[in-house]
Design an enzyme around this catalytic site. Structure first.
Site, PDB file in Angstrom:
ATOM      1  N   ASP A  47     -13.896  96.557  76.354  1.00 23.33           N
ATOM      2  CA  ASP A  47     -12.655  96.365  75.572  1.00 23.33           C
ATOM      3  C   ASP A  47     -12.871  96.851  74.125  1.00 23.33           C
ATOM      4  OD1 ASP A  47     -11.014  93.731  77.147  1.00 23.33           O
ATOM      5  OD2 ASP A  47     -13.110  94.091  77.582  1.00 23.33           O
TER       6      ASP A  47
ATOM      7  N   GLU B 226      -5.373  94.687  70.404  1.00 22.09           N
ATOM      8  CA  GLU B 226      -5.684  93.329  70.854  1.00 22.09           C
ATOM      9  C   GLU B 226      -6.978  92.789  70.226  1.00 22.09           C
ATOM     10  OE1 GLU B 226      -6.265  92.751  75.105  1.00 22.09           O
ATOM     11  OE2 GLU B 226      -6.752  90.646  74.780  1.00 22.09           O
TER      12      GLU B 226
ATOM     13  N   ASP C 286      -3.804  98.137  74.053  1.00 18.36           N
ATOM     14  CA  ASP C 286      -4.528  97.162  74.869  1.00 18.36           C
ATOM     15  C   ASP C 286      -5.637  97.961  75.550  1.00 18.36           C
ATOM     16  OD1 ASP C 286      -5.526  95.190  76.454  1.00 18.36           O
ATOM     17  OD2 ASP C 286      -3.565  94.397  77.045  1.00 18.36           O
TER      18      ASP C 286
ATOM     19  N   ILE D  22      -8.325  97.243  77.306  1.00 17.30           N
ATOM     20  CA  ILE D  22      -8.445  96.873  78.731  1.00 17.30           C
ATOM     21  C   ILE D  22      -7.428  95.769  78.954  1.00 17.30           C
ATOM     22  CG2 ILE D  22      -9.856  95.829  80.551  1.00 17.30           C
ATOM     23  CD1 ILE D  22     -12.301  97.138  79.413  1.00 17.30           C
ATOM     24  N   ASP D  23      -6.359  96.097  79.633  1.00 11.41           N
ATOM     25  CA  ASP D  23      -5.381  95.074  79.992  1.00 11.41           C
ATOM     26  C   ASP D  23      -5.799  94.561  81.366  1.00 11.41           C
ATOM     27  OD1 ASP D  23      -3.071  93.506  80.013  1.00 11.41           O
ATOM     28  OD2 ASP D  23      -1.959  95.070  81.077  1.00 11.41           O
TER      29      ASP D  23
ATOM     30  N   THR E 126      -8.513  92.071  81.596  1.00 10.28           N
ATOM     31  CA  THR E 126      -9.986  91.982  81.520  1.00 10.28           C
ATOM     32  C   THR E 126     -10.546  91.156  82.677  1.00 10.28           C
ATOM     33  OG1 THR E 126      -9.784  92.175  79.141  1.00 10.28           O
ATOM     34  CG2 THR E 126     -11.925  91.450  79.955  1.00 10.28           C
TER      35      THR E 126
ATOM     36  N   ASP F 233       0.813  93.984  75.789  1.00 11.42           N
ATOM     37  CA  ASP F 233       0.834  93.731  77.236  1.00 11.42           C
ATOM     38  C   ASP F 233       2.105  94.261  77.905  1.00 11.42           C
ATOM     39  OD1 ASP F 233      -1.638  92.494  77.723  1.00 11.42           O
ATOM     40  OD2 ASP F 233      -0.915  90.584  76.940  1.00 11.42           O
TER      41      ASP F 233
HETATM   42  N1  LIG Z   1      -1.282  81.947  79.459  1.00 11.14           N
HETATM   43  C1  LIG Z   1      -0.933  83.207  79.613  1.00 11.14           C
HETATM   44  N2  LIG Z   1       0.293  83.510  80.080  1.00 11.14           N
HETATM   45  C2  LIG Z   1       0.674  84.769  80.256  1.00 11.14           C
HETATM   46  N3  LIG Z   1      -0.126  85.828  79.980  1.00 11.14           N
HETATM   47  C3  LIG Z   1      -1.356  85.596  79.515  1.00 11.14           C
HETATM   48  C4  LIG Z   1      -1.823  84.284  79.318  1.00 11.14           C
HETATM   49  N4  LIG Z   1      -3.089  84.368  78.853  1.00 11.14           N
HETATM   50  C5  LIG Z   1      -3.380  85.678  78.766  1.00 11.14           C
HETATM   51  N5  LIG Z   1      -2.337  86.424  79.156  1.00 11.14           N
HETATM   52  C6  LIG Z   1      -2.211  87.871  79.153  1.00 11.14           C
HETATM   53  O1  LIG Z   1      -2.172  88.385  80.453  1.00 11.14           O
HETATM   54  C7  LIG Z   1      -2.759  89.688  80.429  1.00 11.14           C
HETATM   55  C8  LIG Z   1      -3.181  90.152  81.782  1.00 11.14           C
HETATM   56  O2  LIG Z   1      -2.345  89.531  82.592  1.00 11.14           O
HETATM   57  P1  LIG Z   1      -1.673  89.912  83.893  1.00 11.14           P
HETATM   58  O3  LIG Z   1      -0.818  88.766  84.204  1.00 11.14           O
HETATM   59  O4  LIG Z   1      -1.032  91.228  83.827  1.00 11.14           O
HETATM   60  O5  LIG Z   1      -2.836  90.043  84.914  1.00 11.14           O
HETATM   61  S1  LIG Z   1      -3.622  88.853  85.482  1.00 11.14           S
HETATM   62  O6  LIG Z   1      -3.015  87.616  85.085  1.00 11.14           O
HETATM   63  O7  LIG Z   1      -4.964  88.978  84.917  1.00 11.14           O
HETATM   64  O8  LIG Z   1      -3.572  89.009  86.898  1.00 11.14           O
HETATM   65  C9  LIG Z   1      -3.889  89.492  79.540  1.00 11.14           C
HETATM   66  O9  LIG Z   1      -4.218  90.736  78.993  1.00 11.14           O
HETATM   67  P2  LIG Z   1      -5.733  91.086  78.646  1.00 11.14           P
HETATM   68  O10 LIG Z   1      -6.178  90.031  77.678  1.00 11.14           O
HETATM   69  O11 LIG Z   1      -5.568  92.427  78.034  1.00 11.14           O
HETATM   70  O12 LIG Z   1      -6.446  91.069  79.929  1.00 11.14           O
HETATM   71  C10 LIG Z   1      -3.378  88.531  78.476  1.00 11.14           C
HETATM   72  O13 LIG Z   1      -2.905  89.166  77.337  1.00 11.14           O
HETATM   73 MG   LIG Z   2      -3.476  92.664  78.115  1.00 11.50          MG
HETATM   74 MG   LIG Z   3      -6.838  93.507  76.868  1.00 11.73          MG
HETATM   75 MG   LIG Z   4      -7.569  89.993  76.495  1.00 11.56          MG
END
Ligand SMILES: Nc1ncnc2c1ncn2[C@@H]1O[C@H](COP(=O)(O)OS(=O)(=O)O)[C@@H](OP(=O)(O)O)[C@H]1O
Ligand SMILES: [Mg+2]
Ligand SMILES: [Mg+2]
Ligand SMILES: [Mg+2]
Length: 358
Positions: A54, A77, A143, A145-146, A148, A294
């Site tokens: 990331d 991020e 982002d 790594i979306d 992670t 996101d």
């Molecule tokens: N509590 C809560 N509610 C909603 N969303 C949240 C929450 N916590 C984190 N995140 C964000 O979700 C991003 C990845 O989520 P996704 O829903 O697309 O994928 S998954 O949940 O991992 O399946 C993830 O992105 P990355 O941090 O880039 O992985 C977060 O930004």
């Molecule tokens: Mg993300």
């Molecule tokens: Mg990310």
């Molecule tokens: Mg993240």
């Protein structure tokens, strides 16, 4: 840089830099994913994970933006809090970023190929992403790594970069190294999605610049819908989403669950029929503000593919509010005719959850 391979007619300079930066970041993160173990993560203050992948990918993308568009703001991020106190992590990130500049050779005029950057340039590039955001001027959101959590599970993740001008998403790039190039089941993996406001949306293999225009059907029969939803039950209310499916006549247990904005990519090219992100607070979970990085690329991809992407109440996503979508609640995306039907079912399912009927 020549722009002859891009399918858009405006903002080609921006798109060219964005595509190159994202492709290099995909190559970087893929090499990290192949060797990383689940323990090689750091937990951020919000309890979510971050890896060398990331941090290095955000630096790599930011270095491209800082060179080409030094006046633009960046909302990324990640930050350097952990890196500045962890020598081992910092050394790995510096190596990865510099290796990353040897990549992306297939792209026209790959900028700074083989160039090396100092530790302080690499860290400053990450911190350049600490802008507060807002509704005026040009702003890139990254982002690196979306998903992670998906990345650590060796499953889906996406590298995402979007340009927002005066609060409107103008350009979105979203690349998914582990997603089938033409469909979820395709054995050939690696796809990049590109959307330009008012011009359309396209996909291409990450490895070759052959763009294909996307279009999302206005509606598909309920029996063929497979909701696109999060893997993590803490990120969206799976129980309410199952009820929405029942109300619409969607066959049970057919959801396509995958991490990251890969979900938007699938919907944009006609898979699944609807993306649902109903906040867990409706089932007693904690309140959460969605982050702009996101959803920026993904929401433009949906509208430019002919679909509709709003919050769960039908309000447009408002990217002018800072680093989060604080004036929105959840996300619903679907084809033009399907969207209104999904919103109706959302309303009913949420009302049932709130009155304890679910
Ligand atoms: N509590 C809560 N509610 C909603 N969303 C949240 C929450 N916590 C984190 N995140 C964000 O979700 C991003 C990845 O989520 P996704 O829903 O697309 O994928 S998954 O949940 O991992 O399946 C993830 O992105 P990355 O941090 O880039 O992985 C977060 O930004
Ligand atoms: Mg993300
Ligand atoms: Mg990310
Ligand atoms: Mg993240």
């Amino acid at each position: 840089m020549s722009s002859h391979k891009l399918p858009i007619s405006s903002m080609t300079g921006e798109a060219e830099v964005a595509v190159l930066a994202v492709i290099r970041a995909c190559q970087l993160t893929k090499s990290v994913q192949n060797t990383l173990t689940v323990d090689e993560k750091v937990t951020k203050p919000d309890k979510s994970p971050v890896t060398v992948g990331d941090l290095a990918a955000q630096s790599l993308i930011s270095l491209h933006l800082l060179d080409s568009f030094p006046e633009d703001k960046i909302v990324g991020e990640e930050d350097t809090t952990e890196l500045r106190q962890n020598n081992g992590l910092r050394a790995k990130v510096v190596d990865l970023v510099n290796e990353g500049f040897g990549k992306g050779r297939a792209e026209a005029g790959a900028w700074s190929e083989g160039k090396t950057f100092s530790e302080s340039e690499i860290l400053s590039a990450i911190d350049a992403g600490s802008d507060v955001g807002g509704g005026t001027g040009r702003l890139w959101t990254i982002d690196p790594i979306d998903g992670t959590l998906g990345f650590l599970r060796k499953e889906q993740y996406a590298v995402c970069l979007a340009l927002i001008v005066d609060g409107q998403v103008e350009l979105g790039v979203l690349a998914c190294p582990n997603l089938g190039t033409n469909s979820v089941d395709d054995e050939t993996k690696g796809v990049l999605f590109l959307a330009r406001k008012g011009e359309g949306s396209w996909s291409r293999p990450i490895e070759s610049p052959e763009y294909k225009q996307l279009s999302l059907p206005a509606s598909i029969p309920s029996s063929s819908i497979r909701f696109l939803e999060s893997v993590e039950s803490g990120h969206s209310a799976h129980g309410i989403q199952a009820r929405i499916g029942a109300l619409l006549g969607v066959p049970e247990n057919t959801s396509l669950r995958m991490d990251s904005q890969a979900k938007y990519g699938c919907l944009g090219r006609g898979e699944g029929g609807a993306y649902l992100r109903i906040p867990t607070k409706y089932m007693g979970g904690k309140a959460y503000e969605e982050k702009i990085w996101d959803h920026a690329s993904g929401s433009l991809l949906i509208s430019e593919s002919g679909g509709i992407c709003t919050d769960m109440h039908g309000e447009p996503l408002d990217f002018s509010q800072g680093r989060t979508l604080k004036s929105n609640d959840g996300v619903v995306a679907a084809g033009r005719d399907m969207h209104a039907k999904v919103l109706e079912a959302v309303k009913q399912a949420v009302a049932e959850a709130q009155t304890g009927k679910l």
